[in-house]
Structure formats: C-alpha cells, structure tokens
Scaffold this motif. Sequence first.
Motif, PDB file in Angstrom:
ATOM      1  N   GLN A 113     -41.320 -64.708 -47.563  1.00 34.28           N
ATOM      2  CA  GLN A 113     -40.566 -65.813 -48.158  1.00 34.28           C
ATOM      3  C   GLN A 113     -40.384 -65.591 -49.660  1.00 34.28           C
ATOM      4  OE1 GLN A 113     -42.745 -66.327 -45.647  1.00 34.28           O
ATOM      5  NE2 GLN A 113     -41.358 -67.277 -44.171  1.00 34.28           N
TER       6      GLN A 113
ATOM      7  N   PRO B 198     -37.189 -73.536 -43.256  1.00 33.57           N
ATOM      8  CA  PRO B 198     -37.920 -73.903 -44.472  1.00 33.57           C
ATOM      9  C   PRO B 198     -37.013 -74.056 -45.702  1.00 33.57           C
ATOM     10  CG  PRO B 198     -39.129 -72.209 -43.275  1.00 33.57           C
ATOM     11  CD  PRO B 198     -37.795 -72.360 -42.600  1.00 33.57           C
ATOM     12  N   VAL B 199     -36.063 -73.147 -45.866  1.00 30.43           N
ATOM     13  CA  VAL B 199     -35.171 -73.244 -47.026  1.00 30.43           C
ATOM     14  C   VAL B 199     -34.301 -74.500 -46.903  1.00 30.43           C
ATOM     15  CG1 VAL B 199     -33.308 -72.130 -48.310  1.00 30.43           C
ATOM     16  CG2 VAL B 199     -35.187 -70.749 -47.405  1.00 30.43           C
TER      17      VAL B 199
ATOM     18  N   GLN C 204     -45.802 -70.480 -45.434  1.00 33.17           N
ATOM     19  CA  GLN C 204     -44.444 -69.956 -45.245  1.00 33.17           C
ATOM     20  C   GLN C 204     -43.434 -71.078 -45.437  1.00 33.17           C
ATOM     21  OE1 GLN C 204     -43.775 -66.995 -42.007  1.00 33.17           O
ATOM     22  NE2 GLN C 204     -45.718 -67.770 -41.296  1.00 33.17           N
ATOM     23  N   GLY C 205     -43.732 -72.215 -44.832  1.00 31.89           N
ATOM     24  CA  GLY C 205     -42.856 -73.374 -45.010  1.00 31.89           C
ATOM     25  C   GLY C 205     -42.802 -73.784 -46.471  1.00 31.89           C
TER      26      GLY C 205
ATOM     27  N   GLY D  55     -35.503 -73.518 -51.334  1.00 28.32           N
ATOM     28  CA  GLY D  55     -34.465 -74.515 -51.068  1.00 28.32           C
ATOM     29  C   GLY D  55     -34.414 -75.575 -52.158  1.00 28.32           C
ATOM     30  N   LEU D  56     -35.566 -76.029 -52.590  1.00 27.47           N
ATOM     31  CA  LEU D  56     -35.625 -77.029 -53.675  1.00 27.47           C
ATOM     32  C   LEU D  56     -35.049 -76.453 -54.961  1.00 27.47           C
ATOM     33  CD1 LEU D  56     -39.056 -78.931 -53.740  1.00 27.47           C
ATOM     34  CD2 LEU D  56     -36.766 -79.938 -53.894  1.00 27.47           C
TER      35      LEU D  56
ATOM     36  N   GLU E 130     -43.903 -74.947 -38.971  1.00 29.68           N
ATOM     37  CA  GLU E 130     -44.381 -75.460 -40.261  1.00 29.68           C
ATOM     38  C   GLU E 130     -43.307 -76.354 -40.871  1.00 29.68           C
ATOM     39  OE1 GLU E 130     -47.122 -71.581 -41.628  1.00 29.68           O
ATOM     40  OE2 GLU E 130     -45.594 -72.343 -42.988  1.00 29.68           O
ATOM     41  N   ALA E 131     -42.093 -75.824 -40.892  1.00 24.71           N
ATOM     42  CA  ALA E 131     -41.002 -76.588 -41.491  1.00 24.71           C
ATOM     43  C   ALA E 131     -40.663 -77.829 -40.655  1.00 24.71           C
ATOM     44  CB  ALA E 131     -39.764 -75.706 -41.650  1.00 24.71           C
TER      45      ALA E 131
ATOM     46  N   GLN F 140     -42.983 -80.353 -41.822  1.00 29.18           N
ATOM     47  CA  GLN F 140     -42.692 -80.760 -43.202  1.00 29.18           C
ATOM     48  C   GLN F 140     -41.430 -81.629 -43.270  1.00 29.18           C
ATOM     49  OE1 GLN F 140     -42.812 -76.693 -44.492  1.00 29.18           O
ATOM     50  NE2 GLN F 140     -44.855 -76.881 -45.410  1.00 29.18           N
TER      51      GLN F 140
ATOM     52  N   THR G 299     -35.087 -77.179 -45.414  1.00 29.39           N
ATOM     53  CA  THR G 299     -35.976 -78.306 -45.676  1.00 29.39           C
ATOM     54  C   THR G 299     -36.078 -78.566 -47.179  1.00 29.39           C
ATOM     55  OG1 THR G 299     -37.214 -77.910 -43.653  1.00 29.39           O
ATOM     56  CG2 THR G 299     -38.368 -79.096 -45.383  1.00 29.39           C
ATOM     57  N   GLY G 300     -36.208 -77.493 -47.941  1.00 30.28           N
ATOM     58  CA  GLY G 300     -36.268 -77.651 -49.392  1.00 30.28           C
ATOM     59  C   GLY G 300     -34.982 -78.213 -49.962  1.00 30.28           C
TER      60      GLY G 300
ATOM     61  N   GLY H 282     -36.845 -67.283 -38.788  1.00 31.44           N
ATOM     62  CA  GLY H 282     -37.790 -68.307 -39.219  1.00 31.44           C
ATOM     63  C   GLY H 282     -37.707 -68.642 -40.698  1.00 31.44           C
ATOM     64  N   HIS H 283     -36.683 -68.141 -41.385  1.00 30.37           N
ATOM     65  CA  HIS H 283     -36.544 -68.433 -42.809  1.00 30.37           C
ATOM     66  C   HIS H 283     -35.614 -69.602 -43.101  1.00 30.37           C
ATOM     67  CE1 HIS H 283     -38.565 -65.021 -44.999  1.00 30.37           C
ATOM     68  NE2 HIS H 283     -38.617 -64.600 -43.750  1.00 30.37           N
TER      69      HIS H 283
ATOM     70  N   ASP I 148     -36.489 -65.174 -49.654  1.00 30.21           N
ATOM     71  CA  ASP I 148     -35.944 -66.488 -50.006  1.00 30.21           C
ATOM     72  C   ASP I 148     -35.966 -66.736 -51.515  1.00 30.21           C
ATOM     73  OD1 ASP I 148     -35.927 -66.665 -47.259  1.00 30.21           O
ATOM     74  OD2 ASP I 148     -37.683 -67.970 -47.145  1.00 30.21           O
TER      75      ASP I 148
ATOM     76  N   GLY J 223     -40.648 -71.164 -48.533  1.00 28.46           N
ATOM     77  CA  GLY J 223     -39.242 -71.309 -48.157  1.00 28.46           C
ATOM     78  C   GLY J 223     -38.670 -72.606 -48.712  1.00 28.46           C
ATOM     79  N   MET J 224     -39.452 -73.665 -48.586  1.00 27.81           N
ATOM     80  CA  MET J 224     -39.039 -74.966 -49.104  1.00 27.81           C
ATOM     81  C   MET J 224     -38.836 -74.909 -50.616  1.00 27.81           C
ATOM     82  SD  MET J 224     -41.192 -78.499 -49.124  1.00 27.81           S
ATOM     83  CE  MET J 224     -41.924 -78.193 -47.554  1.00 27.81           C
ATOM     84  N   ALA J 225     -39.703 -74.179 -51.291  1.00 27.08           N
ATOM     85  CA  ALA J 225     -39.574 -74.043 -52.744  1.00 27.08           C
ATOM     86  C   ALA J 225     -38.234 -73.400 -53.105  1.00 27.08           C
ATOM     87  CB  ALA J 225     -40.730 -73.217 -53.298  1.00 27.08           C
TER      88      ALA J 225
ATOM     89  N   ALA K 299     -49.420 -74.753 -44.870  1.00 24.01           N
ATOM     90  CA  ALA K 299     -48.254 -74.150 -44.208  1.00 24.01           C
ATOM     91  C   ALA K 299     -47.490 -73.370 -45.261  1.00 24.01           C
ATOM     92  CB  ALA K 299     -47.389 -75.254 -43.599  1.00 24.01           C
TER      93      ALA K 299
ATOM     94  N   GLY L 222     -43.808 -69.040 -36.352  1.00 22.94           N
ATOM     95  CA  GLY L 222     -44.630 -70.156 -36.809  1.00 22.94           C
ATOM     96  C   GLY L 222     -44.010 -70.921 -37.960  1.00 22.94           C
ATOM     97  N   SER L 223     -43.246 -70.217 -38.795  1.00 17.31           N
ATOM     98  CA  SER L 223     -42.644 -70.892 -39.952  1.00 17.31           C
ATOM     99  C   SER L 223     -41.675 -71.994 -39.529  1.00 17.31           C
ATOM    100  CB  SER L 223     -41.926 -69.869 -40.844  1.00 17.31           C
ATOM    101  OG  SER L 223     -40.997 -69.117 -40.094  1.00 17.31           O
TER     102      SER L 223
END
Lengths: 307, 289
Positions: free
Chosen positions: A82, B136-137, A50-51, A58-59, B170-171, B174, B139-140, B132-133, A86, A54-56, A48, B166-167
């Motif tokens: 992303q 995910p952010v 994109q997730g 945010g982290l 995904e999130a 996650q 979530t991080g 969709g951004h 992001d 994006g998560m990176a 996944a 879709g993102s």
Amino acid sequence: MRDAFVRALLREFAVNDRVVIITGDLGFGVLKPFWEQYPDRIINAGIAEQGMVGMAAGLAATGRTVFVYSIGNFPTIRPLEQIRNDCAYHGADVKIVCVGGGFVYGSLGMSHHATEDIPVLRAMPGVTCFAPGDPAETEAAVPEMMKIRGTCYLRLGRGNERAVHTDDISGADIMKAMTLRAGTDTALLSTGGILTETYDAAEMLAARGISAEVVSFPCFKPIDRDKLLELSRRFDLIVTAEEGNVTGGFGSAVCEVLAESGNGCRVRRIGLDDRYTSVVGNQKYLRGVYGMDAKAICDRTAAWLKG
Amino acid sequence: MDYEALTHAGFGGAPDVSDPKVLAWLIRRHGLEMSHLSRGSHIGSVFSVAEIIAVLYTGVLHVDPRDPKMPDRDRMILSKGHAGSAVYAALAERGFFPVEQLKTHYADGSILSGHVSHKGVPGVEVSTGSLGHGLPVATGMALGAKMDGETWRVYTVMGDGECDEGSVWEAALQANQFGLDNLIVTIDYNHMQSLFTVADTLALEPFEDKWRAFGWNVIRTDGHDTEALRAAYARACANRGTGHPTVIIADTVKGKGVSFMENDILWHYRTPQGEEYEAALKELEALRP
C-alpha cells in the motif's frame, strides 16, 4: 522522540486544518492531545494496517496531509504494498510514522524489532525517509515533512531519549547531515536513535586519544552526498552505525555514494549483520548483544583504525 | 482502416455512446480488438464487467470529459485493474481521450498498461493491478468527502476473486465504522477466478450475508441487465443517510457475449487470434444493439 513528534505535529495541526492523523489502534496516552483537541482530525483505523494505509492514500487525494501512526513493523512492512502502490506511486501526501525503530520494543520479541525498515523504505522510489537522532532532530523533521508534498517515512525511537544536540537546530536544514562533534582521525556516521551511542563512542575514543567526528543523518533518503564526499576526502576510515539490518541499510547507502566517488575511503558498517534477533532484552541490552552500543562502536572503530 | 473506423464499423455513423447497451457492446468490441492486437489477456473479465462499466459511464457517474478533474466529480476506482481495457474503452468512447489511442494498449511505451493506470490517462483516478487496493483507497476518499461535507460519491468495482484479499475485509469494516454511505462498491460476481471457480477456491457464499454481517447495505442484481443495474445504482444512491456503505453484487458470466469464452477460465489468459478472433467478432456482430 515520540513526544517531540507529538509536540511538533500539534503545532502543524494548530495552523493547518487539512492535516489529519490515522492511528492503527496504537498510541495510548501519546495521542491523547489529538483526541482532546482535534477529535475530528484523528481516526482510529483499527488493527488493519493495509486498510489504514490505503485509506490514507484516499484521504490524501481529498487534499489532506495524512500522518499514519503505528509502532514497529506495523506501519511499514505489513502494508508495504500500500505504501508502494497507493502512496508513493500516486505521490500521495502521506507521512508514515513508526514509533519504535530498532530495539525500542526489545523485550517484546522479534516481531516487534523494527530492523529492516530502513533498507525496505529506502528502496521505495518517491519516499523521503527520516530517522531523527534525537528530540531536536524530530521536531525539525516534522515541518520539513510538511513542506514535502508527497510520501515520507519518519522512523522514531521511543519517548524520553536524551538530547544529543546542544545547539538550537530549529533553523538548520534537516535534509542535510549534521555534525555534532569535530574530529581528525575518523568519522562516525549514524541515522536514527543510535546517535546517542555513536556520540558516546566518540567520547570513549577521545579518552583513548582517538579523535572521532560524529555526523548524524536525520534524513537517510535522499542522503547528503556532498557531506559524504567531503568526509571521504578528509578521512581514511568512515564507520556507519544503524539500529537495524546493514544489508541495504544506511551503511549501504553510504557505501553506494562512496564506492562510486572513487575517493578510496574505507567504510565499515555497524548494525545487525543480516540476521534476525533471537534474544530479547531492553534496547540498551540488545545494542550491546549485537555490537552496536557505545562501547562496541568504540572498540570496533579503534580496531579498524589499527588496520 | 484506422482503429476507430474499424471498431465503429456497422453503426452507420457515430454510435450513441450515451446508450449503456451501445457502450457495453463497444467495450466488448474494443476488448476483443485490444486483446487481439496486443495479445493481451483478461478478455473474459472485460466481457463480464462490460455492462457494469457501461452503466456507470452513462449517467450514473457525475464526470465530465471536458473537465476530468472537476472538484465535485464522482470518484471511480477500478479495483480489478486487470479489466482496465473496459474502463479505457468507456473513457475513450465518452470523450476523455481519443478512441484511436486504444490501439496502443499493452504496446511498448504505451501509457495504457494492462492493469488500469492513472498516469497520463484522463478520467482514471487510481492505478490498480494488485488486488485488494481499490476499496481501502475508496474508503479514504469517501471519508475525506464526508469530512468536507461534499456531495460527490465514491464508486469502486471489484472482482469476486479479489474478495480473497484480507485488505478488502479490513476496508469493509472501516467503511462501515466510519458510516460511509457515500461509498458504492460493485462486485463483478462472475464466479471464476484464476485457476478454478470461486466456490472451489475460497468460497464466498453466503456472500450477501457476509456483507450484511459487516454492516453494509446489499443489493443483488443481474450484472448484464443495464436497466437492472441502473435501478441498482439508483437504490444505492438512495442509501445516503443510512450511515452504511452499499455493495451491489452483480451476477455476471465470465466471457459474456462470446459462447466459447463464457465460463471458461482459459479466457482469463488466452488472446483471440485467427479463427477464434473471427468467430468471436461474428458473435459480437450478432449482438450489436
């Protein structure tokens, strides 16, 4: 390079507990030391991307340096927006790591040929881009990326590449071009794992009485302008080689600098000629098919030198 | 008359912006004025999300305009960035930056872009606009807070049409996988998107079931009832410890507050001018708390 990257990153993990790595469900075996030694600092984001990216971002916003690990086009072109929105726009301390730049996964087919990442990532403002040419350059790139408090891209080859550098380069400035062989007739410039071919091409040229300088660019953005200007004053012909599309790629970056310099040096680019691959084979085979193995670099350079 | 005096006229002094009903009204008043002045779009989305944003910024979010970057603040990401003027209005009214600055929205050289921007805007954590951004952010961020044992939460407000991306899913996988019970998503479920209704585009129903199937705590609420929203956030906060993130599906009406804008996709794009502006203003005035 893959193993050199893991070694170098483990050193960073040992001294900085704010460094984490996210994998896109890849790195079987390769990332094992992280799972064993730092289970709280390695995250599997699943398939996944994109997730994942994006998560990176945010982290990273929680005060971490986040390495994102995947292969081929999965950590780059798949989540490109992303990376752009992001990570890069926010100045996020995220390091995108691609294993398998170029034809490393040659037999797996076009989907796994990472051949547009250099042009695409180079076009992203705020992303510092590395493509080490051998394990030593890889080990030097990782601590440099740690110093850069922002988004970086690291394009790696595979495991077990041969060392091209014979000197210890651990103290060298990895942002700058590195000369591996001096020459007087022409200069062969490359970025990434194709350095072995470039180096071998120079040896073949030497056997034909042609003296070629070999210069590796482990960092392709920002590109070492000073070195390019110096080379353009010394040589009438500069040949660039990259394992990927020449459109907008490393050779284009060289052309941008030299065209604006007015130094009047000829540049010829070797790489994929704005096309997708349609045959499969191992990395060495595909380099041959697409005119970028040592022999092709040698032959083409010799021909260009003649006129 | 300056912008602040114009938009605050009729309150007989400074409005009590700690009251979510007052703040929601002001978000609409600014949304109307900013869209009118700039000829900017998305007023329908601003009106549908007004109470959600107002409730968040009146006691739900732990944020401080005097210290917008305080380490233990709650993080809020407007993922439906096109409703940025709602967040700008709330932040300005809550003292993060001058109300007068709102009149620059959309203007040449302004930092208040049509889609919400963090650059130079105190209180905005993340710039969005491409859908969709945000999740995910978020979530991080929530994962980072968990890893550090922090008590602050991450909030993100999404659109329903955004859930086509879709993102988002995904999130959603996650966030549940990583047990992010410090993450609270609100969906502004106004049932309309860019061309058609949600049902006629990519139907989301059964929407609650989708999120439950992804492992989330689900709360359904009226998205225009400030008391119900406040109760929903209290329940969402109480989900800490469940090991699952929470989604609040807030039923709203696109264009809420102005009769001729309600449930009309035209007002995703149209900007109120002339008689339409006057008529909208008159309707809003009648709703003043």
